[in-house]
Write a protein that holds these residues in place. Structure first.
Motif, PDB file in Angstrom:
ATOM      1  N   ILE A 198       0.753  -1.105   0.113  1.00  0.00           N
ATOM      2  CA  ILE A 198      -0.054   0.101   0.064  1.00  0.00           C
ATOM      3  C   ILE A 198       0.826   1.332  -0.108  1.00  0.00           C
ATOM      4  N   THR A 199       0.208   2.391  -0.226  1.00  0.00           N
ATOM      5  CA  THR A 199       1.105   3.646  -0.372  1.00  0.00           C
ATOM      6  C   THR A 199       0.778   4.597   0.742  1.00  0.00           C
ATOM      7  N   LEU A 200       2.021   5.269   1.400  1.00  0.00           N
ATOM      8  CA  LEU A 200       1.925   6.129   2.301  1.00  0.00           C
ATOM      9  C   LEU A 200       2.441   7.361   1.591  1.00  0.00           C
ATOM     10  N   ALA A 201       1.659   8.706   1.709  1.00  0.00           N
ATOM     11  CA  ALA A 201       2.122   9.897   1.342  1.00  0.00           C
ATOM     12  C   ALA A 201       2.786  10.501   2.531  1.00  0.00           C
ATOM     13  N   ILE A 202       3.834  11.196   2.363  1.00  0.00           N
ATOM     14  CA  ILE A 202       4.782  11.687   3.300  1.00  0.00           C
ATOM     15  C   ILE A 202       5.356  13.179   2.870  1.00  0.00           C
ATOM     16  N   SER A 203       5.354  14.054   3.718  1.00  0.00           N
ATOM     17  CA  SER A 203       6.055  15.300   3.703  1.00  0.00           C
ATOM     18  C   SER A 203       7.326  15.374   4.373  1.00  0.00           C
ATOM     19  N   ARG A 204       7.877  16.319   3.935  1.00  0.00           N
ATOM     20  CA  ARG A 204       9.380  16.829   4.834  1.00  0.00           C
ATOM     21  C   ARG A 204       9.449  18.413   4.649  1.00  0.00           C
ATOM     22  N   LEU A 205       9.566  18.833   5.830  1.00  0.00           N
ATOM     23  CA  LEU A 205       9.987  20.397   5.975  1.00  0.00           C
ATOM     24  C   LEU A 205      11.525  20.373   6.357  1.00  0.00           C
ATOM     25  N   PRO A 206      12.424  20.533   5.438  1.00  0.00           N
ATOM     26  CA  PRO A 206      13.703  20.522   5.243  1.00  0.00           C
ATOM     27  C   PRO A 206      14.422  21.226   6.497  1.00  0.00           C
ATOM     28  N   SER A 207      15.460  20.660   7.134  1.00  0.00           N
ATOM     29  CA  SER A 207      16.314  21.311   8.139  1.00  0.00           C
ATOM     30  C   SER A 207      16.786  22.825   7.673  1.00  0.00           C
ATOM     31  N   THR A 208      16.775  23.815   8.518  1.00  0.00           N
ATOM     32  CA  THR A 208      17.271  25.061   8.103  1.00  0.00           C
ATOM     33  C   THR A 208      18.695  25.272   8.224  1.00  0.00           C
ATOM     34  N   ASP A 209      19.188  24.160   8.649  1.00  0.00           N
ATOM     35  CA  ASP A 209      20.778  24.267   8.712  1.00  0.00           C
ATOM     36  C   ASP A 209      21.335  22.991   8.415  1.00  0.00           C
ATOM     37  N   PRO A 210      21.236  22.515   7.382  1.00  0.00           N
ATOM     38  CA  PRO A 210      22.005  20.967   7.186  1.00  0.00           C
ATOM     39  C   PRO A 210      23.130  20.725   7.852  1.00  0.00           C
TER      40      PRO A 210
END
Length: 491
Positions: free
Chosen positions: A71-83
């Motif tokens: 089955i499929t999962l939808a995911i999101s990412r709020l990237p780090s502000t300081d890699p």
């Protein structure tokens, strides 16, 4: 009500008119990378998400057969502000079951919150949102509920044994519809344990050796199961507004009435201190007004406002620390004017179906209508504001699809990496059950208890002591050395 449609189009998933990259099977890559995933624009939600990236991950329907149906999962990412300072990923869940979490990372950054996600945490993590299995833009479940069934919701107030019998007919039909729906094949696998396994699969797909976790409400139980199943790959675990160690069973459901009794005095004091609403000059008179309005709406509903809707709306508004809206609803009803309740855009068909699937399938519920009639009679006296609703019968009494696998027992086995944060007067997850999870975790956990009402501390609460404890732990790994009590703050 927002309608969500999932369809395979040209190798991608088309969601509400927005294209999301096609799902990839979760594979492990080097820590700190996500080479197995392709990120793109997020689907439209009720909240603008300019900072989020989205993708999908394929996970096993049944983890006992990892090479079987996916089955499929939808995911999101709020990237780090300081890699350069990035520690890893922070997986999140906003509660439920049945609630979308895709835009939750963005929600935590809103400047209007009393305590939005601070820079010290934003720079440490890519914050990950997920629509859990069966929910929203992940492979969804349905029970083909009618508008009338959706309108009844899950808190119908029962005044007599006959009311319970009538609700039993509704509940039996709902359970049968879930069993006969096109997505019934998913029902045995819609468990908190499998959702926790999904979290670890997402961690692997992101290329991380460990993952931290922030869960609110039902998300606290999900987090407890997650770190119990995967103690060595969970990093820093923060559980906000804490459920008991058995999750959303009959004890938790009946506990909602206890939570309302704990929280209601805060609103009664507020309304009494604001005579412009005309709800009563003392908390006792405000309480009498509640029962008067409930009785009036039982005899003469006002638009959609039946007695059950009034009690349920009051309960849900007690989650907030902003009482103006609730006082305004009461004032309108007292004047014979139907208040307008905003549409939050939720797909209630999917929400209720996923909720039934999780809570009915993974817990043992009484089957006898007479048992619910007794519980309703007891709780109507014990908790007069909501008890006869939260003890009422639901589809769980007639559920056809037991879960595939046992529930996970929460124990103290594992690293000491869990922080529980709990309001004293939380209507949705009362303090008494949070204390039970604290005992179950033993030396693994510390608990911060706050002299505050409402549901949710992180981002939404106004108590700096509680928010600082969570932020400090997520940013630095430093937890309180022992359980902490945070005094009420005035502003």
């Amino acid at each position: 009500m927002r309608k969500v449609l999932l369809a395979a189009v040209c190798g991608a998933v088309a969601v509400a008119g927005v294209t999301v990259p096609a799902a990839s099977d979760a594979t492990t890559s080097a820590p700190g990378t996500s080479r197995a995933l392709t990120w793109g624009t997020c689907p439209a939600t009720t909240l603008p998400t300019p900072d989020l990236e989205c993708t999908t991950v394929r996970v096993p329907l049944d983890y006992r057969q990892p090479s079987g149906k996916k089955i499929t999962l939808a995911i999101s990412r709020l990237p780090s502000t300081d890699p350069g300072r990035r520690r890893g990923v922070l997986l999140t869940n906003p509660g439920g079951p049945g609630i979308s979490g895709l835009d939750f990372p963005q929600l935590l950054t809103l400047k209007g919150l009393p305590a939005p996600l601070p820079a010290s945490v934003r720079e440490q993590y890519d914050v990950i949102g997920i629509d859990p299995r069966g929910v929203g833009r992940s492979t969804p479940v349905t029970c083909d509920l009618t508008p009338e069934q959706i309108a009844i919701g899950n808190l119908p107030y029962a005044r007599t044994p006959a009311d319970v019998t009538a609700q039993a007919r509704v509940a039996k039909a709902e359970a049968a519809q879930c069993a006969d729906a096109d997505t019934s094949w998913m029902l045995p696998h819609m468990t908190t344990a499998n959702t926790a396994r999904d979290l670890d699969t997402v961690r692997q797909a992101l290329g991380e050796s460990t993952a931290s976790f922030l869960g609110v409400s039902y998300g606290s139980y999900l987090g407890a199961v997650y770190t119990t199943l995967f103690p060595r790959t969970t990093d820093r675990v923060v559980l906000d507004s804490v459920m008991g160690p058995e999750g959303y069973d009959i004890t938790a459901m009946r506990g909602l009435a206890r939570g309302m009794e704990d929280r209601f005095p805060d609103f009664a004091a507020y309304a009494a201190a604001h005579p412009e609403y005309g709800l009563g000059a003392t908390p006792a008179r405000v309480t009498r007004k509640y029962h008067q309005l409930a009785d009036r709406l039982r005899r003469r509903p006002l638009g959609i406002f039946t007695e059950s809707v009034f009690r349920g709306a009051t309960f849900s508004k007690l989650y907030s620390t902003d009482f103006d809206n609730l006082a305004g609803i009461w004032q309108s009803l007292d004047r014979g004017v139907e208040p307008e309740l905003p549409d939050d855009g939720a797909d209630l068909q999917n929400t209720l179906a996923a909720r039934f699937a999780v809570i009915c399938g993974e817990s043992d519920w009484p089957r006898s209508v007479a048992r619910y009639q007794l519980d309703v009679a007891v709780d109507r006296v014990r908790y007069p504001k909501l008890g006869a609703a939260s003890a009422n019968i639901s589809a769980c009494a007639f559920w056809h699809e037991p879960s595939a696998g046992p529930k996970v027992a929460i124990t103290g086995h594992g690293p000491s990496n869990v922080l529980l944060v709990q309001n004293e007067r939380d209507p949705g997850t009362p303090l008494v059950n949070a204390r039970r999870l604290r005992v179950a975790f033993g030396v693994r956990a510390r608990m911060v208890t706050i002299d505050q009402g409402g549901h949710g501390v992180y981002g939404f609460g106004a108590n700096r002591c509680g928010s600082d404890a969570m932020n400090t732990y997520l940013a630095t790994g430093e937890r309180p050395r022992q359980d902490v009590f945070c005094a009420r703050e005035t502003r």
